[in-house]
Design a protein around this motif. Structure first.
Motif, PDB file in Angstrom:
ATOM      1  N   ALA A 108      -0.343   4.496   5.814  1.00 32.95           N
ATOM      2  CA  ALA A 108      -0.128   4.379   7.486  1.00 32.95           C
ATOM      3  C   ALA A 108      -0.587   3.060   8.130  1.00 32.95           C
ATOM      4  O   ALA A 108      -0.476   2.665   9.300  1.00 32.95           O
ATOM      5  CB  ALA A 108      -0.438   5.509   8.052  1.00 32.95           C
ATOM      6  N   ASN A 109      -1.709   2.574   7.403  1.00 36.93           N
ATOM      7  CA  ASN A 109      -2.310   1.121   7.986  1.00 36.93           C
ATOM      8  C   ASN A 109      -1.596   0.073   7.508  1.00 36.93           C
ATOM      9  O   ASN A 109      -1.661  -0.530   6.241  1.00 36.93           O
ATOM     10  CB  ASN A 109      -3.961   1.401   7.391  1.00 36.93           C
ATOM     11  N   GLU A 110      -0.910  -0.615   8.403  1.00 36.01           N
ATOM     12  CA  GLU A 110      -0.139  -1.676   7.765  1.00 36.01           C
ATOM     13  C   GLU A 110      -1.087  -2.929   7.392  1.00 36.01           C
ATOM     14  O   GLU A 110      -0.517  -3.533   6.460  1.00 36.01           O
ATOM     15  CB  GLU A 110       0.759  -2.150   9.242  1.00 36.01           C
ATOM     16  N   GLU A 111      -2.087  -3.241   7.568  1.00 39.21           N
ATOM     17  CA  GLU A 111      -2.744  -4.198   7.266  1.00 39.21           C
ATOM     18  C   GLU A 111      -3.193  -3.988   5.908  1.00 39.21           C
ATOM     19  O   GLU A 111      -3.510  -4.632   4.835  1.00 39.21           O
ATOM     20  CB  GLU A 111      -4.425  -4.401   8.149  1.00 39.21           C
ATOM     21  N   SER A 112      -3.952  -2.703   5.612  1.00 37.61           N
ATOM     22  CA  SER A 112      -4.244  -2.380   4.126  1.00 37.61           C
ATOM     23  C   SER A 112      -3.151  -2.401   3.267  1.00 37.61           C
ATOM     24  O   SER A 112      -3.258  -2.522   2.081  1.00 37.61           O
ATOM     25  CB  SER A 112      -5.333  -1.046   4.237  1.00 37.61           C
ATOM     26  N   LYS A 113      -2.256  -1.725   3.869  1.00 40.30           N
ATOM     27  CA  LYS A 113      -0.904  -1.572   2.929  1.00 40.30           C
ATOM     28  C   LYS A 113      -0.134  -2.895   2.599  1.00 40.30           C
ATOM     29  O   LYS A 113       0.145  -3.163   1.102  1.00 40.30           O
ATOM     30  CB  LYS A 113       0.360  -1.021   3.862  1.00 40.30           C
TER      31      LYS A 113
END
Length: 201
Positions: A108-113
């Motif tokens: 759900a975390n766009e940065e880590s994704k």
């Protein structure tokens, strides 16, 4: 016996069960629900998860165990314990790959994704898919011992889901796996199921 399968309106983890029931020429109720209904359905499930299969009113969870049970009925579990073990290993390897994809896709975390995607594309996907390609090549077009087993049906059944999470065609450049898919989807019962099943993302 009466069968009722309950799952979201997608292929994913329920599709191997649908493939096996179809392979067995078994009529079943394919109950699908939209995600908005999940909060009301979840508390009624044995462990709060789907898919579940009801057999004569008894609700069963754990999709792989259900698929293995149906595969035994279909004669697709191997001719001896060793072969059955190799089939289970093949299926578990596909599950490991699915979980690796899910770790990226459901983040759900766009940065880590975003950070996960390049290693997934350049390392994880080639690692698993090239191994699957080699295994099928070594086994004359199948995952185990040169013959159709439930590992083959399982892989092809979840392939759309794997492609969806990966965002690419995982079979591109892998002719052995392409041929395996063609073999499975040409099975008359599977072909008939694919032709009539709902169109989903």
């Amino acid at each position: 016996m009466t069968y009722k399968l309950t799952y979201f309106n997608v292929t994913a983890l329920a599709e191997p069960i649908r493939f096996l029931l179809s392979y067995l020429n078994t009529d079943f109720e394919d109950y699908r629900f939209d995600r908005e209904l999940w909060p009301t359905i979840k508390p009624t499930m044995p462990f709060g998860k789907v898919p579940v299969l009801e057999i004569d009113g008894k609700t069963l969870n754990q999709s792989t165990a259900i698929t293995r049970y149906l595969a035994k009925k279909a004669g697709l579990t191997g001719s001896d314990d060793w072969e059955a073990l190799l089939i289970d290993i093949a299926v578990d390897n596909v599950h490991d790959f699915r979980q690796a994809l899910a770790g990226y896709f459901y983040d759900a975390n766009e940065e880590s994704k975003k950070l996960k995607y390049e290693p997934l594309l350049k390392e994880t996907i080639p690692f698993y898919m090239d191994k699957f390609e080699s295994i099928v090549a070594e086994n004359k077009g199948y995952f185990v011992n040169g013959k159709l087993t439930w590992a083959d049906l399982f892989f092809v059944a979840v392939l759309d889901y794997l492609n969806y999470m990966a965002g690419i065609d995982l079979l591109d450049g892998r002719p052995q796996l392409q041929a395996l898919k063609a073999t499975v989807v040409a099975i008359p019962q599977i072909k008939a199921w694919i032709a009539k099943r709902p169109v989903t993302p």
